[in-house]
Design an enzyme around this catalytic site. Structure first.
Site, PDB file in Angstrom:
ATOM      1  N   TYR A 173     -44.441 -85.015   2.667  1.00 34.12           N
ATOM      2  CA  TYR A 173     -45.674 -84.417   2.152  1.00 34.12           C
ATOM      3  C   TYR A 173     -45.369 -83.252   1.217  1.00 34.12           C
ATOM      4  O   TYR A 173     -44.553 -82.376   1.516  1.00 34.12           O
ATOM      5  CB  TYR A 173     -46.565 -83.912   3.299  1.00 34.12           C
ATOM      6  N   HIS A 206     -56.250 -77.502  -9.528  1.00 32.47           N
ATOM      7  CA  HIS A 206     -56.632 -76.507  -8.519  1.00 32.47           C
ATOM      8  C   HIS A 206     -57.039 -75.164  -9.124  1.00 32.47           C
ATOM      9  O   HIS A 206     -57.464 -74.261  -8.402  1.00 32.47           O
ATOM     10  CB  HIS A 206     -55.481 -76.288  -7.529  1.00 32.47           C
ATOM     11  N   ASN A 226     -49.887 -72.571  -2.034  1.00 33.18           N
ATOM     12  CA  ASN A 226     -50.214 -72.620  -0.614  1.00 33.18           C
ATOM     13  C   ASN A 226     -49.818 -71.287   0.006  1.00 33.18           C
ATOM     14  O   ASN A 226     -48.702 -70.815  -0.200  1.00 33.18           O
ATOM     15  CB  ASN A 226     -49.429 -73.765   0.037  1.00 33.18           C
ATOM     16  N   TYR A 256     -75.326 -35.778  17.520  1.00 35.12           N
ATOM     17  CA  TYR A 256     -74.161 -36.661  17.685  1.00 35.12           C
ATOM     18  C   TYR A 256     -73.305 -36.755  16.425  1.00 35.12           C
ATOM     19  O   TYR A 256     -72.085 -36.877  16.500  1.00 35.12           O
ATOM     20  CB  TYR A 256     -74.619 -38.070  18.047  1.00 35.12           C
ATOM     21  N   ARG A 273     -70.997 -33.660  16.807  1.00 32.90           N
ATOM     22  CA  ARG A 273     -70.118 -33.492  17.964  1.00 32.90           C
ATOM     23  C   ARG A 273     -69.406 -34.766  18.405  1.00 32.90           C
ATOM     24  O   ARG A 273     -68.409 -34.697  19.118  1.00 32.90           O
ATOM     25  CB  ARG A 273     -70.871 -32.862  19.142  1.00 32.90           C
ATOM     26  N   PHE A 285     -50.921 -71.662   6.568  1.00 31.01           N
ATOM     27  CA  PHE A 285     -51.831 -71.256   5.497  1.00 31.01           C
ATOM     28  C   PHE A 285     -53.206 -70.854   6.015  1.00 31.01           C
ATOM     29  O   PHE A 285     -54.014 -70.321   5.272  1.00 31.01           O
ATOM     30  CB  PHE A 285     -51.995 -72.403   4.494  1.00 31.01           C
ATOM     31  N   GLU A 334     -59.572 -80.772   5.837  1.00 30.70           N
ATOM     32  CA  GLU A 334     -59.502 -79.341   6.120  1.00 30.70           C
ATOM     33  C   GLU A 334     -60.838 -78.946   6.741  1.00 30.70           C
ATOM     34  O   GLU A 334     -61.738 -78.431   6.081  1.00 30.70           O
ATOM     35  CB  GLU A 334     -59.199 -78.590   4.826  1.00 30.70           C
TER      36      GLU A 334
END
Length: 514
Positions: A56, A86, A198, A283, A286, A332, A417
């Site tokens: 792959y 991409h 990646n 508040y 303090r 990834f 994915e």
């Protein structure tokens, strides 16, 4: 600034290294010892290609197309097509500081020798950064798994002489920038395109930017908060170390110590030690150690996660040279980065929210004992009335931005994915939140300094006097209504530069190292 290259030790970068790269356009280098691992990893990939076995990312398609075998004579085209297809980012370009972090972390990650790239890939990354070439990377388009594919593709385009870059502050083509710098465009071999795109480097860089801003905001908030205590003639008794020791929270203990040191020696405080009819402060005065200490602890926790990720190998598949294996996994997936960014969002929002409450206190004459809206002749002058409205608007915005990004997921790549981290957005939104909080703190700084001015001739502490003087170098006392926006902007820039805490930087070292 010293232009000696900063040596990046793969897997051993420090937060100090990353802060330097974020703040300055430094040249970078790798130790000579990194070369052997890089070459061994590349040799493993070459053996796999020579043997013809399907692997792959080396000789197959990507994602859902992983079962498609690619002929050897098309492997270079495969990698080129990967980058072009991409490069689909959108939105404004990332800042130069963020891109510097992206490229440095990608260089360090590849140099660890688990990614299978040739030395020329890493040499080109170094040469591009050291030539001051900044790839134009759109900030939107990644879901934080399978890595930051789109933004890292835009980075890789620049190495190939494609797309646009910034050089010397000017927008130019990558091809022209490489020619000017004498850098040969990179031709990608098997797996190299995938190794470059990646990984979690973009998500991590965006989150690191948020981290470094959060550190500055916390320090500034401590200074402006202490100055507000003096402006409102508040008490320093709530910062007594015994109170915080019995609770035991480390951030709270550290921030209480900072508050004590900041207020030490204040003539304003001495003036109302006795016969003060007030029993307790609100508040927002303090409880500062409790709130800011909790923010500090979140920031430290996020820093730990992000430093690990900055040094990590997060591409896929990974090359293990000891067994000549290429293993496909999921490093990834940027879930740790998403969680870290989400916790930073909480801290940034709360620093601003607490500051906004102190501004509201200071402009309210019934609470602060100061002139209404911090100006002489209120009515004729509106003073800080609408400056507080701006602070309130920004604090409200941050509440919406603080919603966790990591709880969202949209499947991609035809459900291959099917769970993603949304870490890139988680990191990206931190910048807007930080700018909002910086503006809130700027308004508080102006308001608290104004309040302290009204107590003259009594002076605040020596530490806070330096912070007061730093502000007054840029912004004078608000004697009557004037155009206010430039004052706020000048103070905001000082906050972003870390100028409020710079005069007392030694007080904050234990906050981050303790």
């Amino acid at each position: 600034m010293n232009t000696k290259p900063l040596t990046l030790n793969p897997g051993q970068m420090t937060l100090a290294d990353l802060r330097l790269l974020w703040a300055h356009a430094l040249p970078i280098a790798l130790p000579a010892s990194a070369r052997a691992s890089i070459e061994a990893s590349a040799a493993t990939i070459q053996r796999i290609v020579d043997q013809g076995d399907a692997a792959y990312g080396i000789n197959t398609g990507f994602g859902k197309l992983a079962k498609t075998r690619i002929p050897d004579d098309q492997l270079e085209l495969l990698q080129r097509n990967l980058i072009l297809s991409h490069s689909v980012g959108t939105g404004e370009p990332m800042s130069d500081a963020t891109v510097r972090l992206v490229m440095a972390m990608k260089t360090s990650s590849l140099a660890r020798g688990f990614s299978g790239v040739r030395p020329v890939v890493i040499d080109t990354l170094l040469a591009v950064q050291n030539a001051g070439i900044v790839p134009l990377i759109p900030v939107k388009g990644s879901v934080g798994a399978s890595g930051d594919l789109a933004p890292l593709s835009h980075m890789t385009l620049a190495l190939m002489g494609e797309g646009d870059v910034r050089m010397g502050g000017q927008l130019v083509s990558a091809a022209a920038a490489l020619r000017q710098a004498g850098i040969a465009p990179l031709k990608l071999a098997a797996k190299e395109g995938l190794a470059l795109i990646n990984g979690t480097q973009v998500s991590t860089a965006l989150a690191l930017h948020g981290l470094f801003m959060a550190e500055r905001l916390l320090e500034t908030g401590a200074v402006t908060g202490a100055l507000s205590v003096d402006a409102a003639k508040g008490s320093d008794a709530p910062f007594d170390p015994r109170i915080h020791a019995v609770r035991g929270q480390p951030g709270q203990i550290a921030m209480a110590e900072v508050m004590r040191q900041l207020l030490q020696g204040s003539a304003i405080r001495r003036s109302h030690l006795e016969n003060d009819e007030r029993v307790q402060d609100p508040y927002s005065l303090r409880c500062q150690p409790q709130v800011m200490g909790a923010c500090r602890d979140l920031i430290v926790q996020a820093a730990r996660t992000l430093l690990i990720e900055a040094n990590a190998v997060t591409d896929n598949p990974l090359v293990f040279t000891d067994t000549d294996e290429v293993l496909s996994g999921g490093n990834f997936h940027a879930e740790p980065v998403a969680f870290a960014a989400d916790t930073l969002a909480l801290a940034i929002a709360e620093i601003g929210a607490l500051s906004e409450r102190r501004i509201a206190l200071l402009i309210d004459a019934s609470l602060s004992g100061l002139p209404a809206f911090l100006v002489d002749n209120p009515g004729l002058n509106s003073g800080f009335m609408i400056a507080h409205v701006t602070a309130a608007a920004l604090a409200s915005e941050n509440k919406a931005h603080a919603h966790p990004a990591s709880v969202d997921s949209l499947p991609t790549s035809a459900n291959q994915e099917d769970h993603v981290s949304m870490a890139t957005f988680a990191g990206r939104r931190l910048d807007e939140m930080a700018q909002n909080t910086a503006t809130i703190l700027a308004i508080e700084w102006l308001a608290a300094a104004q309040g302290v001015d009204f107590h003259r001739p009594l002076a605040t502490s020596p530490q806070l006097s330096r912070a007061h003087a730093k502000l007054r170098e840029r912004v004078p006392h608000y004697a009557q209504d004037r155009l206010f926006a430039p004052d706020i902007e000048a103070a905001r820039k000082l906050v972003c530069e870390g100028a409020a805490s710079a005069p007392c930087a030694d007080l904050f070292t234990p906050v981050w190292t303790g």
